[in-house]
Design a protein around this motif. Structure first.
Motif, short mmCIF file in Angstrom:
data_model
loop_
_atom_site.label_atom_id
_atom_site.label_comp_id
_atom_site.label_asym_id
_atom_site.label_seq_id
_atom_site.Cartn_x
_atom_site.Cartn_y
_atom_site.Cartn_z
N SER A 145 8.57 0.72 30.18
CA SER A 145 9.88 0.35 30.73
C SER A 145 10.57 1.57 31.34
O SER A 145 11.26 1.46 32.35
N ALA A 146 10.41 2.71 30.73
CA ALA A 146 11.02 3.94 31.26
C ALA A 146 10.47 4.26 32.64
O ALA A 146 11.21 4.70 33.52
N LYS A 147 9.19 3.98 32.88
CA LYS A 147 8.60 4.21 34.20
C LYS A 147 9.23 3.26 35.23
O LYS A 147 9.51 3.66 36.35
N VAL A 148 9.44 2.03 34.83
CA VAL A 148 10.01 1.05 35.73
C VAL A 148 11.44 1.43 36.11
O VAL A 148 11.86 1.27 37.25
N ILE A 149 12.18 1.94 35.15
CA ILE A 149 13.56 2.33 35.41
C ILE A 149 13.62 3.40 36.50
O ILE A 149 14.55 3.43 37.30
N MET A 206 16.46 12.30 25.99
CA MET A 206 15.26 11.85 25.31
C MET A 206 14.15 11.72 26.35
O MET A 206 14.29 11.03 27.34
N SER A 207 13.04 12.37 26.15
CA SER A 207 11.93 12.30 27.10
C SER A 207 11.06 11.09 26.78
O SER A 207 11.19 10.47 25.73
N ASN A 208 10.13 10.76 27.71
CA ASN A 208 9.21 9.64 27.49
C ASN A 208 8.41 9.82 26.22
O ASN A 208 8.09 8.85 25.55
N LYS A 209 8.07 11.07 25.89
CA LYS A 209 7.24 11.31 24.71
C LYS A 209 7.99 10.97 23.42
O LYS A 209 7.39 10.67 22.43
N GLU A 210 9.34 11.02 23.47
CA GLU A 210 10.14 10.70 22.30
C GLU A 210 10.41 9.21 22.17
O GLU A 210 10.84 8.76 21.12
N LEU A 211 10.18 8.45 23.23
CA LEU A 211 10.40 7.01 23.20
C LEU A 211 9.28 6.32 22.45
O LEU A 211 8.13 6.77 22.48
N PRO A 212 9.60 5.20 21.78
CA PRO A 212 8.52 4.41 21.17
C PRO A 212 7.52 4.01 22.26
O PRO A 212 7.91 3.77 23.41
N GLU A 213 6.27 3.91 21.90
CA GLU A 213 5.22 3.62 22.87
C GLU A 213 5.50 2.36 23.70
O GLU A 213 5.29 2.35 24.91
#
Length: 113
Positions: free
Chosen positions: A13-17, A1-8
């Motif tokens: 949080s995905a960047k922090v990970i 799942m890419s960042n674009k598919e994640l809820p806004e």
């Protein structure tokens, strides 16, 4: 799942990970100086390091807190110390906060003499 598919709201949080924590092995006196400077400014040592390196820092301060990891054996020992059953972790935490508060108040009182 890419960042674009994640809820806004999860995208930040995905960047922090993806961030990687690094540790610096430095002389104890140098570490103390950086930590003390951060404490005097009311920020974390990592925020102080980011400031010194001219990297972006968090604009709003995070909730200041002290942390310690406690094992079940630690809770057992603290329960005995405070005469509280070890499974009543919230009550033990309250007693710890009270003891730490008394220590801090006593330390501040001794400094002002």
């Amino acid at each position: 799942m890419s960042n674009k598919e994640l809820p806004e709201k999860w995208q930040q949080s995905a960047k922090v990970i993806k961030a990687v924590q690094i540790a610096f092995d430095m002389d104890t006196k140098l570490q103390y100086s950086i930590r003390r400077s951060a404490l005097d400014k009311g920020i974390s040592p990592s925020e102080q390091i980011r400031h010194l390196l001219e990297l972006p820092t968090h604009k709003k301060p995070k909730r200041p807190r002290l942390t310690v990891s406690l094992s079940s054996e630690d809770y057992q020992q603290l329960g005995e110390r405070y005469q509280i059953p070890a499974d009543q972790q919230l009550e033990i935490k309250k007693s710890v906060v009270e003891e730490l508060t008394q220590f801090a108040l006593k330390s501040e009182f001794n400094k002002s003499e």
